[in-house]
Design a protein around this motif. Structure first.
Motif, short mmCIF file in Angstrom:
data_model
loop_
_atom_site.label_atom_id
_atom_site.label_comp_id
_atom_site.label_asym_id
_atom_site.label_seq_id
_atom_site.Cartn_x
_atom_site.Cartn_y
_atom_site.Cartn_z
N SER A 123 -59.32 -21.72 -12.10
CA SER A 123 -59.93 -22.04 -13.39
C SER A 123 -61.43 -21.79 -13.34
O SER A 123 -62.11 -22.22 -12.41
N GLY A 124 -61.95 -21.06 -14.32
CA GLY A 124 -63.37 -20.74 -14.37
C GLY A 124 -63.75 -19.46 -13.68
O GLY A 124 -64.91 -19.04 -13.76
N ALA A 125 -62.81 -18.81 -13.00
CA ALA A 125 -63.12 -17.56 -12.31
C ALA A 125 -63.43 -16.46 -13.32
O ALA A 125 -62.75 -16.32 -14.33
N THR A 126 -64.47 -15.67 -13.03
CA THR A 126 -64.88 -14.59 -13.93
C THR A 126 -64.92 -13.25 -13.22
O THR A 126 -65.36 -12.25 -13.80
N GLY A 127 -64.47 -13.21 -11.96
CA GLY A 127 -64.53 -11.98 -11.18
C GLY A 127 -63.50 -10.95 -11.61
O GLY A 127 -62.64 -11.19 -12.47
N ASN A 128 -63.60 -9.77 -10.98
CA ASN A 128 -62.75 -8.64 -11.31
C ASN A 128 -61.74 -8.38 -10.20
O ASN A 128 -61.95 -8.75 -9.04
N SER A 141 -55.34 -18.94 -13.63
CA SER A 141 -55.16 -20.36 -13.95
C SER A 141 -55.80 -20.76 -15.27
O SER A 141 -55.54 -21.85 -15.79
N GLN A 142 -56.67 -19.90 -15.81
CA GLN A 142 -57.26 -20.15 -17.11
C GLN A 142 -57.31 -18.83 -17.87
O GLN A 142 -56.27 -18.27 -18.19
N HIS A 143 -58.50 -18.32 -18.18
CA HIS A 143 -58.63 -17.05 -18.90
C HIS A 143 -58.66 -15.87 -17.92
O HIS A 143 -59.02 -16.02 -16.76
N LEU A 144 -58.30 -14.69 -18.44
CA LEU A 144 -58.68 -13.45 -17.76
C LEU A 144 -60.00 -13.05 -18.40
O LEU A 144 -60.03 -12.50 -19.49
N ALA A 145 -61.09 -13.38 -17.71
CA ALA A 145 -62.42 -13.23 -18.29
C ALA A 145 -63.11 -11.95 -17.85
O ALA A 145 -63.98 -11.42 -18.55
N GLY A 146 -62.78 -11.43 -16.67
CA GLY A 146 -63.36 -10.20 -16.18
C GLY A 146 -62.46 -9.02 -16.53
O GLY A 146 -62.01 -8.90 -17.66
N PHE A 147 -62.21 -8.15 -15.53
CA PHE A 147 -61.24 -7.10 -15.78
C PHE A 147 -60.24 -7.01 -14.65
O PHE A 147 -60.54 -7.28 -13.49
#
Length: 255
Positions: free
Chosen positions: A69-74, A93-99
């Motif tokens: 949760s909170g991870a923003t890496g690729n 565990s949360q968003h897919l925020a990176g790529f």
């Protein structure tokens, strides 16, 4: 004639917890930034850590890789991310925020009695970033039950499951596939349910979805019993549940 709704309630009641809540966070080691070995164990990604799996890299586990949760890496995958025992190959565990850039293989294969659930990529919340697949993402589930009296089998396969909105970018020039098979044979009664989605979006599609590759899904259900038997199979290449009320596939499985 078997009552369709009663049958679905019976067969799904024991399986819905596995299908919807079988993604518990586990305490694995932190992933290396570069993975090039054929025997890498399950690992996790936190913060802005980015991971590259080269063509020789193979990560196995259940899940094989977890973005906390909170991870923003690729994640750049040219190798293989595989789960063959239970659950999900790649878990956000949360968003897919990176790529997520996949030119390799992401695969989940599940074979079990009574209930089998396979997911290639599971995004617990929104796809905010970018998912670019030029490789293969697949999920295959098979359940077989042959109890002496009553038999029930449930199989569910999702190659890519987005548990909320797709507001980012999803591009496929490779292959995304899901297959599910459920077989039940009882001396008295039997029920089988198979569900397959290559891409399941449990929310709004407000971002960009582009496909120049292959997206496919197949499902098969077979049941036999002397007094009653029922089989239901459903499959969608791409399913968008824009009118969901709290996550229809998991919270309202009987429709």
């Amino acid at each position: 004639m078997i009552d369709r709704q009663v049958f679905r309630r019976t067969i799904l009641s024991s399986a819905v917890a596995l299908a919807c809540y079988g993604h518990a966070t586990r305490a694995f080691a932190t992933c290396s930034t570069n993975i090039s070995t054929a025997s890498a164990g399950a690992c996790t990604v936190s913060g802005a850590l980015s991971v590259t799996i080269d063509v020789n890299g193979v990560v196995t586990g259940a899940p094989a890789i977890t973005f906390n949760s909170g991870a923003t890496g690729n994640l750049n995958n040219s190798g293989s991310i595989i789960v063959g025992s239970s659950g999900t190959a790649l878990l956000y565990s949360q968003h897919l925020a990176g790529f997520l850039n996949n030119s390799g293989t992401i695969k989940s294969v599940q074979n079990s009695t009574t209930s089998a659930s396979a997911v290639g990529v599971y995004i617990t919340n929104d796809l905010l970033g970018t998912l670019d697949n030029s490789g293969t993402i697949s999920a295959s589930a098979e359940a077989n039950d042959s109890l002496a009296s009553s038999a029930y089998a449930y199989a569910s396969a999702d190659a890519v499951y987005i548990n909320a909105d797709l507001s980012g970018q999803f591009t496929n020039s490779g292959t995304i596939s899901a297959s599910a098979e459920a077989n039940a044979s009882g001396s008295s009664s039997a029920g089988a349910y198979a569900s397959a989605d290559a891409v399941y979006i449990d929310g709004e599609l407000s971002g960009q979805f582009t496909n120049s590759g292959t997206i496919s899904a197949s499902a098969q259900a077979n049941a036999s019993g002397s007094s009653s038997a029922g089989a239901i199979a459903r499959a969608d290449a791409v399913y968008i549940n824009a009118d969901r009320k709290g996550g229809e596939k998991c919270m309202k499985p009987i429709g």
